[in-house]
Scaffold this active site. Sequence first.
Site, PDB file in Angstrom:
ATOM      1  N   SER A 151       3.236   1.739   6.427  1.00  0.00           N
ATOM      2  CA  SER A 151       3.233   3.001   5.686  1.00  0.00           C
ATOM      3  C   SER A 151       2.397   2.924   4.411  1.00  0.00           C
ATOM      4  CB  SER A 151       4.677   3.418   5.404  1.00  0.00           C
ATOM      5  OG  SER A 151       4.749   4.743   4.962  1.00  0.00           O
ATOM      6  N   ASP A 186      -0.656   9.100   3.047  1.00  0.00           N
ATOM      7  CA  ASP A 186      -0.502   7.661   2.878  1.00  0.00           C
ATOM      8  C   ASP A 186      -1.015   6.958   4.127  1.00  0.00           C
ATOM      9  OD1 ASP A 186       1.551   8.251   4.630  1.00  0.00           O
ATOM     10  OD2 ASP A 186       2.973   6.860   3.726  1.00  0.00           O
ATOM     11  N   ASP A 235       0.092   5.767   6.935  1.00  0.00           N
ATOM     12  CA  ASP A 235       0.415   6.232   8.288  1.00  0.00           C
ATOM     13  C   ASP A 235       0.594   7.738   8.346  1.00  0.00           C
ATOM     14  OD1 ASP A 235       2.871   6.270   6.939  1.00  0.00           O
ATOM     15  OD2 ASP A 235       4.009   5.823   8.757  1.00  0.00           O
ATOM     16  N   ASP A 288       2.592   9.874   6.962  1.00  0.00           N
ATOM     17  CA  ASP A 288       3.905  10.507   7.073  1.00  0.00           C
ATOM     18  C   ASP A 288       4.382  11.059   5.736  1.00  0.00           C
ATOM     19  OD1 ASP A 288       4.672   8.185   5.746  1.00  0.00           O
ATOM     20  OD2 ASP A 288       6.389   7.774   7.053  1.00  0.00           O
TER      21      ASP A 288
END
Length: 452
Positions: free
Chosen positions: A98, A239, A241, A243
């Site tokens: 992430s 960010d 990933d 999400d």
Amino acid sequence: MNIFGTDGVRGRANVYPMDPITVLRLGMAIGLEARKVGTQVVLGKDTRISGYMVESALVSGLVAMGVNVGLLGPMPTAAIATLVRNLRASMGVVISASHNSYLDNGVKIFDSEGIKIPLELEEVLESNVRAELSSDLAQVRGMGKVYRIAGAVGRYIEFVKGTFPKRLKLSGMKIVVDCANGAAYHIGGEVFWELGADVVVIGNKPDGLNINHNCGSLHPEGMVQKVLEEGADIGIALDGDADRVVVCDEKGRLVDGDQVIASIMRHLRATKSITDAAVTTMSSKSIDSYARELGVRLHRSEVGDRHLVDTMRQHSCSVGGEKSGHIILWEHSTTSDSLVAALQILSIMLLENKSASSIFGDFVPMPRVHRDIPYSMEFDHIARLIGPTLSDVEQALGRVNGRVIFRRSGTERLIRCVIEGEDPKLVALVADELSIKLRELGVENGVEPEMQ
């Protein structure tokens, strides 16, 4: 030592539990569970250099258990949650840490409905990672196959665009998108461009080492600067990933997740029969009174996407999110999707014929200081040492409707420390006193201070 945290497995790449042997065993454990439902798992990742190692180890474990693996390559976490449903797969697996730096990596797991697996299943997987599974290996004829899923990027882009009202276009709107050199580097700008926007994309040149590095939602300064340089209507930072989303308005002012949630709640309350929404314990205290004024019941969950989703399902919430920028729109997604959330913001601007600064102006978060504190000694020991000071802090903040949050991160070796209250001077004073006490106890000083 448990390998699962608040958002799957995460840690330093090539170090337990993200070493190749443990990841291989995790792949076997996932395969053992996946084959109870079907024979296919879809697997995506972000752009970290360690993703190649983690992907290879996971795939080896999965195919050894007789599971076919559809490779998606770099894709947002939410894309895997969407495609696992679309492709009728048994499970979806995401290789990502992430918002962490390239030094870390992780594994997130979705069930066949695109929902992060429950704690009970994590415990089963954890047990099987340590178990002897040789007797469960597939026979040679029954071993799984590996293939690349063609057209996955286009399929996901069409899904995201489908959440935007069909009668609207982004023509005439200039948008800066920072893709954090992460999983959405080839998708983020494309979504808005195909809907007609003039798009300026930054953070779209990943090299395996620059994910989240001085870019994206954790470092939005470049986005803010580009918005002001380009005279853009809005800036959108993702960010690693994709999400979470952080926004800045046309004046370069940053907007956090609470302000985004508040704006969406207000709009949905005015146009639809929204009755319930959800946030986590980290959200501003002032969002509770704001929701009451709107006539929306606000529910709070523990920190983490899975806990938020559980609360949303329990109370039939239309929208949920975290201050950090994770936004879930249940009508469209089973997990936080930054691109879907961004399109929701843009649709509000168009439908209300307002600028970004105007749609976010109604809600004012309570003044707060947020510090992320690295630590080396055991957290429970730190908590015992700082306990009396925290009690004094809570008593002082109680006079200004305030509170203190002192918790360990479930994804990094950091203590999340939040001090908030209606008196900004007292909040700043208390934060400084707490920092001094932590230094006296031998805990490092906080980083990334945030004052609102």
